[in-house]
Design an enzyme around this catalytic site. Sequence first.
Site, PDB file in Angstrom:
ATOM      1  N   GLU A  26       6.152   0.429  -0.312  1.00  0.00           N
ATOM      2  CA  GLU A  26       7.131  -0.476   0.274  1.00  0.00           C
ATOM      3  C   GLU A  26       6.589  -1.888   0.470  1.00  0.00           C
ATOM      4  O   GLU A  26       7.306  -2.867   0.262  1.00  0.00           O
ATOM      5  CB  GLU A  26       7.620   0.086   1.627  1.00  0.00           C
ATOM      6  CG  GLU A  26       8.302   1.444   1.536  1.00  0.00           C
ATOM      7  CD  GLU A  26       7.336   2.619   1.447  1.00  0.00           C
ATOM      8  OE1 GLU A  26       6.106   2.397   1.553  1.00  0.00           O
ATOM      9  OE2 GLU A  26       7.793   3.764   1.275  1.00  0.00           O
TER      10      GLU A  26
ATOM     11  N   HIS B  63     -17.597 -19.801   7.303  1.00  0.00           N
ATOM     12  CA  HIS B  63     -16.277 -19.310   6.886  1.00  0.00           C
ATOM     13  C   HIS B  63     -15.133 -20.090   7.524  1.00  0.00           C
ATOM     14  O   HIS B  63     -14.276 -20.617   6.819  1.00  0.00           O
ATOM     15  CB  HIS B  63     -16.122 -17.820   7.228  1.00  0.00           C
ATOM     16  CG  HIS B  63     -14.712 -17.334   7.150  1.00  0.00           C
ATOM     17  ND1 HIS B  63     -14.110 -17.023   5.960  1.00  0.00           N
ATOM     18  CD2 HIS B  63     -13.754 -17.162   8.109  1.00  0.00           C
ATOM     19  CE1 HIS B  63     -12.854 -16.664   6.186  1.00  0.00           C
ATOM     20  NE2 HIS B  63     -12.618 -16.732   7.480  1.00  0.00           N
TER      21      HIS B  63
ATOM     22  N   ARG C 103      25.875   3.341   0.920  1.00  0.00           N
ATOM     23  CA  ARG C 103      24.861   3.332  -0.158  1.00  0.00           C
ATOM     24  C   ARG C 103      25.532   3.577  -1.513  1.00  0.00           C
ATOM     25  O   ARG C 103      25.137   3.019  -2.527  1.00  0.00           O
ATOM     26  CB  ARG C 103      23.762   4.369   0.090  1.00  0.00           C
ATOM     27  CG  ARG C 103      24.234   5.797   0.129  1.00  0.00           C
ATOM     28  CD  ARG C 103      23.067   6.786   0.220  1.00  0.00           C
ATOM     29  NE  ARG C 103      23.549   8.127   0.478  1.00  0.00           N
ATOM     30  CZ  ARG C 103      22.952   9.244   0.092  1.00  0.00           C
ATOM     31  NH1 ARG C 103      21.823   9.182  -0.577  1.00  0.00           N
ATOM     32  NH2 ARG C 103      23.445  10.422   0.379  1.00  0.00           N
TER      33      ARG C 103
ATOM     34  N   HIS D 227     -11.412 -23.896   7.030  1.00  0.00           N
ATOM     35  CA  HIS D 227     -12.349 -22.980   6.370  1.00  0.00           C
ATOM     36  C   HIS D 227     -13.039 -23.683   5.204  1.00  0.00           C
ATOM     37  O   HIS D 227     -12.487 -23.770   4.112  1.00  0.00           O
ATOM     38  CB  HIS D 227     -11.590 -21.762   5.858  1.00  0.00           C
ATOM     39  CG  HIS D 227     -10.845 -21.023   6.927  1.00  0.00           C
ATOM     40  ND1 HIS D 227      -9.664 -21.480   7.471  1.00  0.00           N
ATOM     41  CD2 HIS D 227     -11.123 -19.852   7.569  1.00  0.00           C
ATOM     42  CE1 HIS D 227      -9.242 -20.621   8.397  1.00  0.00           C
ATOM     43  NE2 HIS D 227     -10.098 -19.632   8.479  1.00  0.00           N
TER      44      HIS D 227
ATOM     45  N   ASP E 134     -12.656 -11.041  -0.549  1.00  0.00           N
ATOM     46  CA  ASP E 134     -12.833  -9.666  -0.085  1.00  0.00           C
ATOM     47  C   ASP E 134     -11.667  -9.213   0.783  1.00  0.00           C
ATOM     48  O   ASP E 134     -11.243  -8.062   0.726  1.00  0.00           O
ATOM     49  CB  ASP E 134     -14.104  -9.557   0.768  1.00  0.00           C
ATOM     50  CG  ASP E 134     -15.334 -10.033   0.028  1.00  0.00           C
ATOM     51  OD1 ASP E 134     -15.691  -9.392  -0.966  1.00  0.00           O
ATOM     52  OD2 ASP E 134     -15.925 -11.046   0.444  1.00  0.00           O
TER      53      ASP E 134
ATOM     54  N   GLY F  70      -2.171 -16.638   2.996  1.00  0.00           N
ATOM     55  CA  GLY F  70      -2.870 -16.723   4.284  1.00  0.00           C
ATOM     56  C   GLY F  70      -2.877 -15.332   4.880  1.00  0.00           C
ATOM     57  O   GLY F  70      -3.934 -14.754   5.120  1.00  0.00           O
TER      58      GLY F  70
ATOM     59  N   HIS G   8      12.218   9.118  10.548  1.00  0.00           N
ATOM     60  CA  HIS G   8      12.944   8.396   9.504  1.00  0.00           C
ATOM     61  C   HIS G   8      14.133   7.587  10.042  1.00  0.00           C
ATOM     62  O   HIS G   8      14.768   6.873   9.264  1.00  0.00           O
ATOM     63  CB  HIS G   8      13.454   9.380   8.441  1.00  0.00           C
ATOM     64  CG  HIS G   8      12.377   9.909   7.541  1.00  0.00           C
ATOM     65  ND1 HIS G   8      11.249  10.533   8.012  1.00  0.00           N
ATOM     66  CD2 HIS G   8      12.241   9.893   6.187  1.00  0.00           C
ATOM     67  CE1 HIS G   8      10.479  10.890   7.001  1.00  0.00           C
ATOM     68  NE2 HIS G   8      11.049  10.512   5.884  1.00  0.00           N
TER      69      HIS G   8
ATOM     70  N   ARG H 289      23.770   6.665   4.784  1.00  0.00           N
ATOM     71  CA  ARG H 289      23.705   7.888   3.967  1.00  0.00           C
ATOM     72  C   ARG H 289      25.054   8.597   4.000  1.00  0.00           C
ATOM     73  O   ARG H 289      25.483   9.180   3.017  1.00  0.00           O
ATOM     74  CB  ARG H 289      22.631   8.816   4.524  1.00  0.00           C
ATOM     75  CG  ARG H 289      22.587  10.170   3.828  1.00  0.00           C
ATOM     76  CD  ARG H 289      21.460  11.040   4.394  1.00  0.00           C
ATOM     77  NE  ARG H 289      21.307  12.268   3.633  1.00  0.00           N
ATOM     78  CZ  ARG H 289      21.660  13.488   4.074  1.00  0.00           C
ATOM     79  NH1 ARG H 289      22.147  13.633   5.283  1.00  0.00           N
ATOM     80  NH2 ARG H 289      21.491  14.547   3.307  1.00  0.00           N
TER      81      ARG H 289
END
Lengths: 680, 680
Positions: free
Chosen positions: B418, B264, B359, B28, B158, B117, B480, B527
């Site tokens: 996330e 480009h 958890r 490029h 951009d 990248g 979920h 959980r």
Amino acid sequence: MVAEIDVLSINTIRTLAPDVVQKANSGHPGAPMGCAPMAHTLFAKFIKANPSAPTWINRDRFVLSNGHACALLYIMLHLTGHNISLEDLKQFRQLNSKTPGHPEANHGVTGIEVSTGPLGQGISNAVGLAIAEAHAAATFNRPGFDLIDNYTYVICGDGCLQEGVQAEAASVAGHLQLGKLIVLYDDNHIQIDGDTALGFTEDVNKRFEAYGWHTQVIADGDKDFDGIEAAIEAAKKVTDKPSIIKIRTTIGFGSKNQGEEKVHGAPLGEQDIVNVKSLFGFNPENKFFIPEEVKAYYAEIQKKGVEAYDAWNALFAKYAAAYPDLAAEFTRRVAGELPAGLKEALPRYTPADPAVATRKLSENVLNKIAPILPELIGGSADLTGSNLTRWKGAVDFQPDSTGLGTYAGRYLRFGVREHGMSAICNGIHAYGAHIPFGATFFNFISYGLGAVRLSALSHHQVLYIMTHDSIGLGEDGPTHQPIETLAEIRALPNILSFRPADGNETSGAYLTALQNKTRPSVLILTRQNLPHLVGSTVEKVAFGGYVLQDVEGKADIVLVATGSEVAIAVDTAAELAKLSIKSRVVSFPCWELFDEQSQEYKESVFPEGVPVLSIEAMSTYGWEKWAHASIGINTFGASAPAKDLYKKFGLTPDQIAPKAKKLVDFYAGRTPEYKLRHAF
Amino acid sequence: MVAEIDVLSINTIRTLAPDVVQKANSGHPGAPMGCAPMAHTLFAKFIKANPSAPTWINRDRFVLSNGHACALLYIMLHLTGHNISLEDLKQFRQLNSKTPGHPEANHGVTGIEVSTGPLGQGISNAVGLAIAEAHAAATFNRPGFDLIDNYTYVICGDGCLQEGVQAEAASVAGHLQLGKLIVLYDDNHIQIDGDTALGFTEDVNKRFEAYGWHTQVIADGDKDFDGIEAAIEAAKKVTDKPSIIKIRTTIGFGSKNQGEEKVHGAPLGEQDIVNVKSLFGFNPENKFFIPEEVKAYYAEIQKKGVEAYDAWNALFAKYAAAYPDLAAEFTRRVAGELPAGLKEALPRYTPADPAVATRKLSENVLNKIAPILPELIGGSADLTGSNLTRWKGAVDFQPDSTGLGTYAGRYLRFGVREHGMSAICNGIHAYGAHIPFGATFFNFISYGLGAVRLSALSHHQVLYIMTHDSIGLGEDGPTHQPIETLAEIRALPNILSFRPADGNETSGAYLTALQNKTRPSVLILTRQNLPHLVGSTVEKVAFGGYVLQDVEGKADIVLVATGSEVAIAVDTAAELAKLSIKSRVVSFPCWELFDEQSQEYKESVFPEGVPVLSIEAMSTYGWEKWAHASIGINTFGASAPAKDLYKKFGLTPDQIAPKAKKLVDFYAGRTPEYKLRHAF
């Protein structure tokens, strides 16, 4: 203007939602209570729908983007006469109920347009719904016949507005000037961690103005019902911008813990519910209570929906008389029937044809089918010249004012927005009149996996056209070379992955993907040229895998490969022949479809007693299902010309053949375990 | 102020970049030519670094977010004296070169802070770099000792600004008031599809203002070198806001196709390069040419870097005298050495302890280790109360002005972001003084997979703490519940996935993850409550899998399971004992580490001749590697209480035992193929 019955209705929702969550002893009461005014206003005064004809194409669409608030959606669907009973509300979040923990589209409940819960998806789907509406309107409406003019309404919370997928889709919506998209933002200042002051202090409306949206604010969404109604009216009048109305609300309005995180994701408790009901003038003894006046009011609303539907049908009858061809095409589209001649239009090749990249062969298919498949709409995440997804004569889907296309155009400029693209495609499909596609480099399907997963879960027929599918892309290097990517897709339920080996298989992959109307397909295509193979067919792709090349008598080894590695397998077979090893070559473009074939068919491809070697230029993860040994890449790739990389990673016939021989020798005098026979 | 030598330097870059790309015949050239003025200005006038001490912790960080423009980065690193030679530039994009197609961090080239990248990642990493700087400064600086005061500079295009990950990270950066983060936006109006008018028409600066950033515009970035320099100076003066400077440039400036997409992603061609060189007053005959004056100029810059480095070392010596403990801690942190006592601090359990969710056990670990591991910094994507990641006494990382924490705080409020979270964690790790973690529900690691992949590729030690790891999360339902998710991670190279079965294994998973300094780890946690198992250990987690429970003599079957299913396997063994089937139970918390053990060890776990049954509450995809049959879930999940779901999906001992018996019977009188013996 708001009447007493509206207040009663809103309070009914505010008292019903905690009951639903309490009975389940699980769920989210806070947002339904806070959003009751906006939901009631939308459903009672704006949303045009007929629950007895739930797939009516010109219905207004409603998306609850904050899907965890689905007690609200189920209540609204119950009130408006969809197929959710009061008993269903009592079965909230229970096994096999119609009211699961988050709304699931295409799972038997009408009025659920898209699956939500994974945050940011609903509002992004809504952009797709609005694109589909604008395109359908531009395509089918004629003077005096506004066949399509529905709105897409969204309720979303802070969570959705923090997600990147939403940012991508919202920017697209602003650019596309989707005036019929109206978002109600439940600005309750509470997220799971606590006050949004913890980490969400941006000026949301200013951001949306930067995207080109129309914005409004309702300062007291708990009480200013007239304001909400007026704001939606105002938003409808803005025809060249999508609208967001920021509505300041109190989460769990009426609860003793209103305005706190506590009311977000757990039942209020019986005592608090008593207080809530008393506060709103309801008898605390009554559970799941809907006053008769409210029932009657919503019955009126339902009646208006039926009238609108009947009027539309009358309009359509006149339209059909005036434009019989258009009406027939419209009917076909809405029925989801493929047009005639599709299969015949597909390019076919012989081994004499020059080697071509499958991305280019995909372009050939698109050039042939796009004109006869007007429901095909899509584009690339700013890789058009690389993905080769813009067919000859394509017109961009763009607002007229840009001078770059029209709303009747079918080529979408998604920008570098893979996740937004995928979620938008889900929304376009959910509209019910299009087959959408999105394209990027295969490696970057990972950026959009949150939405791809929902294509599969919600049975959206989205075509993911993914090029540059392996180290064969060469110099761009490991940041761009998929390794784990195909395993990701294969491990996902209800999605098809196609890695065609040549021209006929590319045509076959498209045909099969188009025929599979209830699941998405991923077309995985090369950057590099591939020869057209002896034995490849369009039709056999539908079997997932087939014998491409065989030997006389029993083979000593089966070489199974996909995509660009099939030709390498063929060459390896030639190498092995020099060693007097007889190889069958199996092309395996679609793992999932092969798995669905009869045991008999599968055994005809992988015969008992013959060891199987898989060859695929990516992770070997999972190949033990079919193969006794695998050639692949279990590290990241590298940056170099493709040929150098195939050599470096051992994917050349001269390097594979000795390993194949080792496999044959390994089983000399022994029978390899038959992969097609299972204990259970 | 810009001097003649600056212009010469800029033109040197503008003529060198096309040579680099042309020689490779791939790459490029456009962005490097367009960005030459801003890159030169940054490197010559602002970036404080010493290439002979490239890991100097207080160096300014530079991130080329538009990584495809890496010819520019390699040129700048060459000019500034990093370990890229002119010969390396000639080997651009070739096999085993130091100059791959996109920049790869931690792959031997100094000055490459993060891998870029994949668009949107670099700018998001930079937010992490700036967080790490702010935290390190607040932690270690003392009056008169500004040990840490470096800037993070970014060039992005951009493309990066269209990606959702960027939107997430930029909103975080604005909220956190990261004044030392300065982004130069190469506003060249060109993306791959063509003019940005096609789909990127938002007002970028307005959007960043909405996030709380300081914004500036340079109208002519091709020529207004003074303006660029002044804008960066101005940005440095704004201490409570990150800055973005929108610099209007011409892509491929100097080429006959400047300002067009053509320049480009493909070489300019020899003839155009001749024109470019002539235009900038260079001899077209010279290739890879750097004028002596430019070399001398950059040698001066390098010298200044050495001086700054020496001055910093002198400062540090005084600091060490004044604050010996702090200095020692600083040195340990920067060396990446774990503190003493870590293993001893880990909670240990016996089967008598009550059942607890992993958890929650993870929270126990965090409570113990956070105080003695001050490099641990992280948080949750707005699921703190569910992920249980905020340890006792944690202080938020927040600007003082919020009143919610300080920059010395270590708990991050990522918001529902996330992907941004994961990319920010990569940046924090790249800074070189922290072990970052991010948390969400396991299913939503898919939202951030683009960044997780780069954790692995770039050897970032990031801990992904992922709770709600299966249908065991219950009522939230299929949107979920992870099914394919673990396969995604296992198929990815250079990452560890841990699914601990109980308390000891949770402690062991943390210990092992912390000890693995060159790869990320995913901690996959329940959980629901799990019993502490007889035979579980902290230490054996490092082996990936081990015999948890055995029988006398040879077992009839091996039951291998992970996480919550290990207890189910133990119960299944008891069921099988009633049928006189002897079962060994193998706990398999980390597939990847087991795979790295010696053949001898592996055989000691899975003995030859004994069939293996895997039990895992998600996709069975890939389990054929170890198991002769698998119990799992190859559809999407469902919404219901967890116990109902385990029953529905056949994951109860009473349903598994008959299948296990079938497997034993299946191999009666036959030897199952040994999964640990391979043909090659």
